[in-house]
Design a protein around this motif. Sequence first.
Motif, PDB file in Angstrom:
ATOM      1  N   TYR A 188      11.979   2.470  -1.195  1.00 57.88           N
ATOM      2  CA  TYR A 188      10.946   1.985  -2.110  1.00 57.88           C
ATOM      3  C   TYR A 188      11.580   1.323  -3.329  1.00 57.88           C
ATOM      4  CZ  TYR A 188       7.611   4.600   0.684  1.00 57.88           C
ATOM      5  OH  TYR A 188       6.844   5.061   1.727  1.00 57.88           O
ATOM      6  N   ASP A 189      12.660   1.920  -3.812  1.00 54.98           N
ATOM      7  CA  ASP A 189      13.384   1.332  -4.939  1.00 54.98           C
ATOM      8  C   ASP A 189      13.997  -0.008  -4.538  1.00 54.98           C
ATOM      9  OD1 ASP A 189      14.483   1.405  -7.626  1.00 54.98           O
ATOM     10  OD2 ASP A 189      16.426   1.901  -6.710  1.00 54.98           O
ATOM     11  N   LEU A 190      14.497  -0.109  -3.313  1.00 57.79           N
ATOM     12  CA  LEU A 190      15.031  -1.373  -2.803  1.00 57.79           C
ATOM     13  C   LEU A 190      13.944  -2.448  -2.877  1.00 57.79           C
ATOM     14  CD1 LEU A 190      17.165  -1.947   0.354  1.00 57.79           C
ATOM     15  CD2 LEU A 190      15.105  -3.274   0.012  1.00 57.79           C
ATOM     16  N   VAL A 191      12.752  -2.120  -2.408  1.00 57.29           N
ATOM     17  CA  VAL A 191      11.646  -3.085  -2.426  1.00 57.29           C
ATOM     18  C   VAL A 191      11.256  -3.424  -3.859  1.00 57.29           C
ATOM     19  CG1 VAL A 191       9.205  -3.413  -1.843  1.00 57.29           C
ATOM     20  CG2 VAL A 191      10.777  -2.466  -0.146  1.00 57.29           C
ATOM     21  N   ARG A 200      11.069  -7.262  -8.198  1.00 56.81           N
ATOM     22  CA  ARG A 200      11.362  -7.582  -9.593  1.00 56.81           C
ATOM     23  C   ARG A 200      12.202  -8.853  -9.686  1.00 56.81           C
ATOM     24  NH1 ARG A 200      14.083  -3.051 -11.348  1.00 56.81           N
ATOM     25  NH2 ARG A 200      12.183  -1.935 -10.905  1.00 56.81           N
ATOM     26  N   GLU A 201      13.220  -8.965  -8.838  1.00 56.68           N
ATOM     27  CA  GLU A 201      14.050 -10.172  -8.827  1.00 56.68           C
ATOM     28  C   GLU A 201      13.218 -11.393  -8.449  1.00 56.68           C
ATOM     29  OE1 GLU A 201      17.526  -9.686  -6.347  1.00 56.68           O
ATOM     30  OE2 GLU A 201      18.080  -7.818  -7.360  1.00 56.68           O
ATOM     31  N   LEU A 227       4.293  -8.586   3.304  1.00 54.92           N
ATOM     32  CA  LEU A 227       2.889  -8.999   3.236  1.00 54.92           C
ATOM     33  C   LEU A 227       2.251  -9.083   4.623  1.00 54.92           C
ATOM     34  CD1 LEU A 227       3.071 -11.772   0.504  1.00 54.92           C
ATOM     35  CD2 LEU A 227       2.073  -9.489   0.291  1.00 54.92           C
ATOM     36  N   SER A 228       3.071  -8.996   5.654  1.00 55.52           N
ATOM     37  CA  SER A 228       2.561  -9.048   7.023  1.00 55.52           C
ATOM     38  C   SER A 228       2.186  -7.636   7.473  1.00 55.52           C
ATOM     39  CB  SER A 228       3.630  -9.644   7.953  1.00 55.52           C
ATOM     40  OG  SER A 228       4.654  -8.694   8.192  1.00 55.52           O
ATOM     41  N   ILE A 277       2.833  -1.007  -0.783  1.00 58.08           N
ATOM     42  CA  ILE A 277       3.572  -2.155  -1.320  1.00 58.08           C
ATOM     43  C   ILE A 277       2.650  -3.359  -1.434  1.00 58.08           C
ATOM     44  CG2 ILE A 277       5.426  -3.789  -0.812  1.00 58.08           C
ATOM     45  CD1 ILE A 277       6.964  -1.317   0.321  1.00 58.08           C
ATOM     46  N   GLN A 278       1.804  -3.566  -0.445  1.00 53.69           N
ATOM     47  CA  GLN A 278       0.862  -4.676  -0.513  1.00 53.69           C
ATOM     48  C   GLN A 278      -0.079  -4.519  -1.698  1.00 53.69           C
ATOM     49  OE1 GLN A 278      -0.819  -4.759   3.423  1.00 53.69           O
ATOM     50  NE2 GLN A 278       1.036  -5.640   4.311  1.00 53.69           N
ATOM     51  N   SER A 279      -0.451  -3.299  -2.002  1.00 54.30           N
ATOM     52  CA  SER A 279      -1.308  -3.034  -3.158  1.00 54.30           C
ATOM     53  C   SER A 279      -0.587  -3.404  -4.463  1.00 54.30           C
ATOM     54  CB  SER A 279      -1.718  -1.559  -3.170  1.00 54.30           C
ATOM     55  OG  SER A 279      -2.528  -1.284  -4.269  1.00 54.30           O
ATOM     56  N   GLN A 280       0.692  -3.083  -4.552  1.00 52.05           N
ATOM     57  CA  GLN A 280       1.478  -3.459  -5.735  1.00 52.05           C
ATOM     58  C   GLN A 280       1.542  -4.977  -5.878  1.00 52.05           C
ATOM     59  OE1 GLN A 280       5.306  -1.694  -5.133  1.00 52.05           O
ATOM     60  NE2 GLN A 280       4.594   0.380  -5.456  1.00 52.05           N
ATOM     61  N   ILE A 281       1.740  -5.665  -4.771  1.00 52.34           N
ATOM     62  CA  ILE A 281       1.824  -7.122  -4.799  1.00 52.34           C
ATOM     63  C   ILE A 281       0.479  -7.712  -5.216  1.00 52.34           C
ATOM     64  CG2 ILE A 281       2.208  -9.189  -3.394  1.00 52.34           C
ATOM     65  CD1 ILE A 281       4.199  -7.423  -1.731  1.00 52.34           C
TER      66      ILE A 281
END
Length: 191
Positions: free
Chosen positions: A57-60, A65-66, A105-106, A113-117
Amino acid sequence: MVKNKRDLRFVKSQQRLYSAFEELLRKKSFDEISVRDICAQANTSRSGFYLHFEDKYDLVQKYQREFIEHGMQIMKEKKHLGIQIIFENVLDYLNTDGEILAILLSNRGSIEIQSQIKDHFRNNAQQNIFPKYNLKSGTDIENCYLTAMLSGAFFGILEEWIHQGKKETPAQLIQLMSENVIPSLKNSELL
Protein backbone atom coordinates in the motif's frame (compact mmCIF):
# COMPACT_ATOMS: atom_id res chain seq x y z
CA MET A 1 20.70 4.04 8.15
CA VAL A 2 18.39 6.12 6.00
CA LYS A 3 19.34 6.11 2.33
CA ASN A 4 19.55 9.32 0.37
CA LYS A 5 16.64 9.35 -2.05
CA ARG A 6 18.88 11.00 -4.63
CA ASP A 7 21.42 8.16 -4.45
CA LEU A 8 21.40 6.50 -7.88
CA ARG A 9 21.45 2.99 -6.40
CA PHE A 10 18.47 3.83 -4.20
CA VAL A 11 16.53 5.28 -7.15
CA LYS A 12 17.35 2.32 -9.41
CA SER A 13 16.35 -0.14 -6.69
CA GLN A 14 13.03 1.67 -6.19
CA GLN A 15 12.40 1.73 -9.95
CA ARG A 16 13.11 -2.01 -10.12
CA LEU A 17 10.49 -2.58 -7.42
CA TYR A 18 7.97 -0.41 -9.30
CA SER A 19 8.68 -2.33 -12.51
CA ALA A 20 8.28 -5.66 -10.74
CA PHE A 21 4.99 -4.52 -9.23
CA GLU A 22 3.77 -3.37 -12.65
CA GLU A 23 4.66 -6.74 -14.21
CA LEU A 24 2.80 -8.57 -11.44
CA LEU A 25 -0.26 -6.33 -11.85
CA ARG A 26 -0.45 -7.38 -15.47
CA LYS A 27 -0.88 -11.00 -14.31
CA LYS A 28 -2.66 -10.74 -10.96
CA SER A 29 -5.02 -8.43 -9.12
CA PHE A 30 -3.67 -6.06 -6.49
CA ASP A 31 -5.14 -8.18 -3.70
CA GLU A 32 -3.35 -11.31 -4.96
CA ILE A 33 0.11 -9.69 -4.89
CA SER A 34 2.30 -9.98 -1.80
CA VAL A 35 5.53 -8.27 -0.82
CA ARG A 36 7.21 -11.65 -1.29
CA ASP A 37 5.93 -11.72 -4.91
CA ILE A 38 7.27 -8.22 -5.57
CA CYS A 39 10.67 -9.12 -4.11
CA ALA A 40 10.90 -12.30 -6.16
CA GLN A 41 9.92 -10.46 -9.36
CA ALA A 42 12.43 -7.67 -8.64
CA ASN A 43 15.13 -10.14 -7.58
CA THR A 44 15.62 -8.28 -4.34
CA SER A 45 15.43 -9.15 -0.65
CA ARG A 46 12.55 -8.27 1.63
CA SER A 47 14.90 -6.00 3.58
CA GLY A 48 15.67 -4.26 0.28
CA PHE A 49 11.94 -3.75 -0.26
CA TYR A 50 11.50 -2.37 3.26
CA LEU A 51 14.25 0.21 2.67
CA HIS A 52 11.80 1.83 0.25
CA PHE A 53 8.31 0.90 1.38
CA GLU A 54 6.40 -0.20 4.48
CA ASP A 55 4.14 -2.52 2.46
CA LYS A 56 2.47 -2.74 -0.96
CA TYR A 57 0.00 0.00 0.00
CA ASP A 58 2.89 2.33 0.78
CA LEU A 59 4.43 1.44 -2.60
CA VAL A 60 1.19 2.51 -4.31
CA GLN A 61 0.88 5.67 -2.21
CA LYS A 62 4.44 6.75 -3.01
CA TYR A 63 3.89 5.99 -6.68
CA GLN A 64 0.66 8.02 -6.64
CA ARG A 65 2.41 10.87 -4.87
CA GLU A 66 5.17 10.94 -7.49
CA PHE A 67 2.56 10.83 -10.26
CA ILE A 68 0.54 13.65 -8.71
CA GLU A 69 3.64 15.77 -8.10
CA HIS A 70 4.65 15.35 -11.72
CA GLY A 71 1.08 16.10 -12.85
CA MET A 72 1.01 19.25 -10.72
CA GLN A 73 4.35 20.29 -12.25
CA ILE A 74 2.85 19.84 -15.71
CA MET A 75 -0.14 21.96 -14.67
CA LYS A 76 2.10 24.69 -13.32
CA GLU A 77 4.37 24.77 -16.37
CA LYS A 78 1.54 24.61 -18.93
CA LYS A 79 -1.19 26.63 -17.21
CA HIS A 80 -0.84 29.44 -19.76
CA LEU A 81 -1.72 26.96 -22.56
CA GLY A 82 -5.19 26.15 -21.22
CA ILE A 83 -6.85 23.32 -19.40
CA GLN A 84 -7.23 21.08 -22.45
CA ILE A 85 -3.47 21.09 -23.11
CA ILE A 86 -2.79 20.51 -19.42
CA PHE A 87 -5.10 17.48 -19.29
CA GLU A 88 -3.70 16.17 -22.54
CA ASN A 89 -0.18 16.36 -21.11
CA VAL A 90 -1.26 14.64 -17.89
CA LEU A 91 -2.93 11.87 -19.93
CA ASP A 92 0.22 11.56 -22.06
CA TYR A 93 2.17 11.13 -18.83
CA LEU A 94 -0.34 8.52 -17.58
CA ASN A 95 -0.09 6.74 -20.91
CA THR A 96 3.72 6.62 -20.95
CA ASP A 97 4.92 6.69 -17.33
CA GLY A 98 1.82 6.01 -15.27
CA GLU A 99 1.15 2.41 -16.18
CA ILE A 100 0.90 1.24 -12.57
CA LEU A 101 -1.78 3.84 -11.91
CA ALA A 102 -3.58 2.90 -15.12
CA ILE A 103 -3.60 -0.78 -14.14
CA LEU A 104 -4.82 0.10 -10.64
CA LEU A 105 -7.76 1.91 -12.26
CA SER A 106 -8.66 -1.29 -14.10
CA ASN A 107 -10.30 -4.39 -12.66
CA ARG A 108 -6.88 -5.45 -11.32
CA GLY A 109 -6.83 -2.58 -8.83
CA SER A 110 -8.40 -2.48 -5.41
CA ILE A 111 -11.56 -0.58 -4.50
CA GLU A 112 -9.68 1.20 -1.72
CA ILE A 113 -7.01 2.55 -4.07
CA GLN A 114 -9.57 3.50 -6.69
CA SER A 115 -11.45 5.41 -4.00
CA GLN A 116 -8.28 7.35 -3.14
CA ILE A 117 -7.75 8.19 -6.80
CA LYS A 118 -11.37 9.36 -7.08
CA ASP A 119 -10.76 11.68 -4.11
CA HIS A 120 -7.83 13.20 -6.00
CA PHE A 121 -10.12 13.69 -9.01
CA ARG A 122 -12.69 15.48 -6.82
CA ASN A 123 -10.07 17.78 -5.34
CA ASN A 124 -8.69 18.53 -8.80
CA ALA A 125 -12.18 19.29 -10.10
CA GLN A 126 -12.79 21.80 -7.31
CA GLN A 127 -9.40 23.47 -7.59
CA ASN A 128 -8.77 23.47 -11.33
CA ILE A 129 -11.82 22.62 -13.43
CA PHE A 130 -14.60 24.53 -11.68
CA PRO A 131 -12.80 27.89 -11.81
CA LYS A 132 -11.74 27.42 -15.45
CA TYR A 133 -15.25 26.62 -16.70
CA ASN A 134 -17.08 28.74 -14.12
CA LEU A 135 -18.97 25.70 -12.83
CA LYS A 136 -20.45 26.61 -9.48
CA SER A 137 -23.82 26.20 -7.93
CA GLY A 138 -25.30 28.25 -5.16
CA THR A 139 -25.08 26.06 -2.10
CA ASP A 140 -22.43 23.86 -0.57
CA ILE A 141 -24.56 20.74 -1.05
CA GLU A 142 -25.11 21.57 -4.73
CA ASN A 143 -21.36 22.08 -5.17
CA CYS A 144 -20.72 18.78 -3.41
CA TYR A 145 -22.93 16.87 -5.82
CA LEU A 146 -21.72 18.82 -8.84
CA THR A 147 -18.15 17.91 -7.88
CA ALA A 148 -19.14 14.25 -7.54
CA MET A 149 -20.88 14.32 -10.92
CA LEU A 150 -18.01 16.04 -12.75
CA SER A 151 -15.22 13.98 -11.19
CA GLY A 152 -17.30 10.82 -11.68
CA ALA A 153 -17.73 11.63 -15.37
CA PHE A 154 -14.01 12.21 -15.88
CA PHE A 155 -13.08 9.17 -13.81
CA GLY A 156 -15.57 6.99 -15.68
CA ILE A 157 -14.23 8.14 -19.04
CA LEU A 158 -10.68 7.47 -17.88
CA GLU A 159 -11.61 4.00 -16.59
CA GLU A 160 -13.36 3.15 -19.85
CA TRP A 161 -10.40 4.44 -21.89
CA ILE A 162 -8.07 2.17 -19.92
CA HIS A 163 -10.51 -0.76 -20.11
CA GLN A 164 -10.80 -0.33 -23.90
CA GLY A 165 -7.02 -0.46 -24.25
CA LYS A 166 -6.32 3.29 -24.58
CA LYS A 167 -7.14 3.23 -28.30
CA GLU A 168 -7.79 6.96 -28.52
CA THR A 169 -4.96 9.42 -28.11
CA PRO A 170 -4.98 11.66 -25.05
CA ALA A 171 -5.84 14.56 -27.38
CA GLN A 172 -8.91 12.69 -28.70
CA LEU A 173 -10.03 11.84 -25.18
CA ILE A 174 -9.67 15.43 -24.00
CA GLN A 175 -11.58 16.64 -27.05
CA LEU A 176 -14.38 14.19 -26.23
CA MET A 177 -14.53 15.45 -22.65
CA SER A 178 -14.42 19.11 -23.67
CA GLU A 179 -17.08 18.75 -26.33
CA ASN A 180 -19.45 16.47 -24.44
CA VAL A 181 -18.90 16.34 -20.68
CA ILE A 182 -18.42 20.02 -19.86
CA PRO A 183 -21.26 21.26 -22.16
CA SER A 184 -23.55 18.57 -20.73
CA LEU A 185 -22.83 19.82 -17.24
CA LYS A 186 -23.31 23.45 -18.24
CA ASN A 187 -26.66 22.59 -19.85
CA SER A 188 -27.86 20.46 -16.95
CA GLU A 189 -30.48 21.71 -14.55
CA LEU A 190 -27.91 21.79 -11.75
CA LEU A 191 -26.12 24.79 -13.27
